[in-house]
Design a protein around this motif. Structure first.
Motif, PDB file in Angstrom:
ATOM      1  N   ALA A  68       0.833  -1.204   0.000  1.00  0.00           N
ATOM      2  CA  ALA A  68       0.000   0.000   0.000  1.00  0.00           C
ATOM      3  C   ALA A  68       0.869   1.255   0.000  1.00  0.00           C
ATOM      4  O   ALA A  68       1.049   1.919   1.019  1.00  0.00           O
ATOM      5  CB  ALA A  68      -0.928  -0.014   1.202  1.00  0.00           C
ATOM      6  N   SER A  69       1.412   1.585  -1.172  1.00  0.00           N
ATOM      7  CA  SER A  69       2.226   2.785  -1.326  1.00  0.00           C
ATOM      8  C   SER A  69       1.310   3.996  -1.486  1.00  0.00           C
ATOM      9  O   SER A  69       0.115   3.868  -1.797  1.00  0.00           O
ATOM     10  CB  SER A  69       3.128   2.661  -2.554  1.00  0.00           C
ATOM     11  OG  SER A  69       2.348   2.634  -3.743  1.00  0.00           O
ATOM     12  N   TYR A  70       1.859   5.186  -1.325  1.00  0.00           N
ATOM     13  CA  TYR A  70       1.052   6.388  -1.488  1.00  0.00           C
ATOM     14  C   TYR A  70       0.552   6.564  -2.917  1.00  0.00           C
ATOM     15  O   TYR A  70      -0.619   6.924  -3.112  1.00  0.00           O
ATOM     16  CB  TYR A  70       1.808   7.617  -0.974  1.00  0.00           C
ATOM     17  CG  TYR A  70       1.870   7.619   0.529  1.00  0.00           C
ATOM     18  CD1 TYR A  70       0.705   7.730   1.279  1.00  0.00           C
ATOM     19  CD2 TYR A  70       3.070   7.447   1.210  1.00  0.00           C
ATOM     20  CE1 TYR A  70       0.733   7.691   2.661  1.00  0.00           C
ATOM     21  CE2 TYR A  70       3.115   7.409   2.590  1.00  0.00           C
ATOM     22  CZ  TYR A  70       1.935   7.531   3.315  1.00  0.00           C
ATOM     23  OH  TYR A  70       1.966   7.481   4.685  1.00  0.00           O
ATOM     24  N   PRO A  71       1.354   6.316  -3.950  1.00  0.00           N
ATOM     25  CA  PRO A  71       0.802   6.408  -5.304  1.00  0.00           C
ATOM     26  C   PRO A  71      -0.360   5.447  -5.533  1.00  0.00           C
ATOM     27  O   PRO A  71      -1.365   5.818  -6.159  1.00  0.00           O
ATOM     28  CB  PRO A  71       2.002   6.071  -6.193  1.00  0.00           C
ATOM     29  CG  PRO A  71       3.193   6.514  -5.408  1.00  0.00           C
ATOM     30  CD  PRO A  71       2.842   6.172  -3.986  1.00  0.00           C
ATOM     31  N   LYS A  72      -0.263   4.214  -5.027  1.00  0.00           N
ATOM     32  CA  LYS A  72      -1.338   3.246  -5.238  1.00  0.00           C
ATOM     33  C   LYS A  72      -2.610   3.663  -4.487  1.00  0.00           C
ATOM     34  O   LYS A  72      -3.729   3.565  -5.028  1.00  0.00           O
ATOM     35  CB  LYS A  72      -0.905   1.853  -4.796  1.00  0.00           C
ATOM     36  CG  LYS A  72       0.072   1.170  -5.738  1.00  0.00           C
ATOM     37  CD  LYS A  72       0.484  -0.198  -5.228  1.00  0.00           C
ATOM     38  CE  LYS A  72      -0.660  -1.179  -5.212  1.00  0.00           C
ATOM     39  NZ  LYS A  72      -0.220  -2.540  -4.811  1.00  0.00           N
ATOM     40  N   MET A  73      -2.481   4.116  -3.259  1.00  0.00           N
ATOM     41  CA  MET A  73      -3.659   4.543  -2.513  1.00  0.00           C
ATOM     42  C   MET A  73      -4.264   5.800  -3.125  1.00  0.00           C
ATOM     43  O   MET A  73      -5.495   5.931  -3.218  1.00  0.00           O
ATOM     44  CB  MET A  73      -3.294   4.771  -1.040  1.00  0.00           C
ATOM     45  CG  MET A  73      -3.009   3.483  -0.279  1.00  0.00           C
ATOM     46  SD  MET A  73      -2.874   3.717   1.521  1.00  0.00           S
ATOM     47  CE  MET A  73      -1.233   4.456   1.653  1.00  0.00           C
ATOM     48  N   ALA A  74      -3.413   6.738  -3.558  1.00  0.00           N
ATOM     49  CA  ALA A  74      -3.916   7.962  -4.180  1.00  0.00           C
ATOM     50  C   ALA A  74      -4.674   7.655  -5.465  1.00  0.00           C
ATOM     51  O   ALA A  74      -5.753   8.210  -5.721  1.00  0.00           O
ATOM     52  CB  ALA A  74      -2.756   8.920  -4.457  1.00  0.00           C
ATOM     53  N   GLU A  75      -4.141   6.764  -6.281  1.00  0.00           N
ATOM     54  CA  GLU A  75      -4.811   6.384  -7.521  1.00  0.00           C
ATOM     55  C   GLU A  75      -6.160   5.725  -7.229  1.00  0.00           C
ATOM     56  O   GLU A  75      -7.135   5.934  -7.957  1.00  0.00           O
ATOM     57  CB  GLU A  75      -3.931   5.435  -8.340  1.00  0.00           C
ATOM     58  CG  GLU A  75      -2.735   6.103  -9.010  1.00  0.00           C
ATOM     59  CD  GLU A  75      -3.126   6.944 -10.222  1.00  0.00           C
ATOM     60  OE1 GLU A  75      -4.330   7.042 -10.525  1.00  0.00           O
ATOM     61  OE2 GLU A  75      -2.218   7.508 -10.858  1.00  0.00           O
TER      62      GLU A  75
END
Length: 264
Positions: A68-75
């Motif tokens: 759960a990286s920030y880019p994945k959660m943001a997307e």
């Protein structure tokens, strides 16, 4: 205030909607939280905004997410907004949710996010402070306690602060085999080192931004000022006196007033 449930399996996001008139405001909780943490604040803002309280991946009723990286959660949140035809919105994020909000602002198309509010977090790396809590949460899911009291007794072996335990145990749900947590604890644990990192922001974000700090919290300190100002050059700063990291719960009326004044 009527509550609507918006579930979207494509983007893995579950949300609660408060109100149905006024501009859209998306609210994102912090680590180990969920949309219900913002129920009272959302009710207070629903007179002026259509408020969407998000369950992040691995939290609440949203789907699990490995790495759960920030880019994945943001997307995931941006995909949810697109599928629900939210074409522009205000955005508020607390703690880890604030980092997700920063990441969204960094990758969103221009004009999608009208204003940004970051609550008691900075775009920096943090030291680990939840290792014992994660062990306690994993112990609860493994043992499947038969009561909330039993779950609290077990968690108290890992976390002595009653207020923190009460917050964490809001995630308890009753199953046939006993109580479990509405958290993908193993995914959170495996992603924890990533969660501690700052968001991936290549270029300064020029969206009008408000950083709100709790006076007694150490999540935003003076040494983080340069990082904030460099990445968010259009930022203002406010502090709510007599509060810690959970400033919105400790002083909801001043917090709600700050949010409304900035957005309006």
């Amino acid at each position: 205030m009527k509550v609507y449930l918006l579930t979207n399996k494509v983007s893995m996001i579950h949300a609660k909607q408060y109100g149905s008139s006024g501009p859209d405001l998306i609210v994102i909780h912090g680590l180990f939280g969920n949309a219900d943490n913002w129920h009272s604040i959302a009710q207070g803002l629903a007179e002026h905004f259509t408020v969407h309280c998000i369950d992040l991946p691995n939290h609440g009723k949203s789907d699990s997410m490995s790495d759960a990286s920030y880019p994945k959660m943001a997307e995931a949140v941006l995909d949810w907004a697109k599928l629900n035809e939210i074409r522009s919105f205000y955005l508020l994020g607390h703690s880890m949710g604030g980092k997700v909000a920063m990441q969204m602002a960094a990758i969103a198309t221009k004009g999608l996010i009208k204003k940004l509010i970051i609550v008691d977090i900075a775009p920096v790396d943090y030291e680990p402070s939840h290792t014992k809590i994660l062990e306690g949460l994993q112990a609860i899911n493994k043992s499947k306690p038969s009561s909330r009291k039993e779950a609290d007794t077990l968690l108290s072996q890992y976390e002595s602060n009653l207020t923190v335990r009460q917050f964490l145990l809001k995630n308890l749900v009753r199953k046939e085999s006993g109580f479990e947590l509405a958290l993908s604890v193993d995914n959170i644990a495996s992603s924890y080192s990533t969660i501690l990192k700052k968001p991936h922001i290549k270029d300064p974000v020029d969206i009008p931004t408000l950083f709100i700090k709790g006076e007694n919290s150490d999540y935003i300190v003076a040494e983080y000022q340069d990082a904030i100002s460099t990445l968010f050059p259009n930022a203002n700063f406010k502090m709510i006196v007599g509060t810690g990291h959970w400033l919105h719960a400790e002083k909801p009326l001043p917090f709600t007033s700050l949010v409304r004044r900035f957005l309006e």
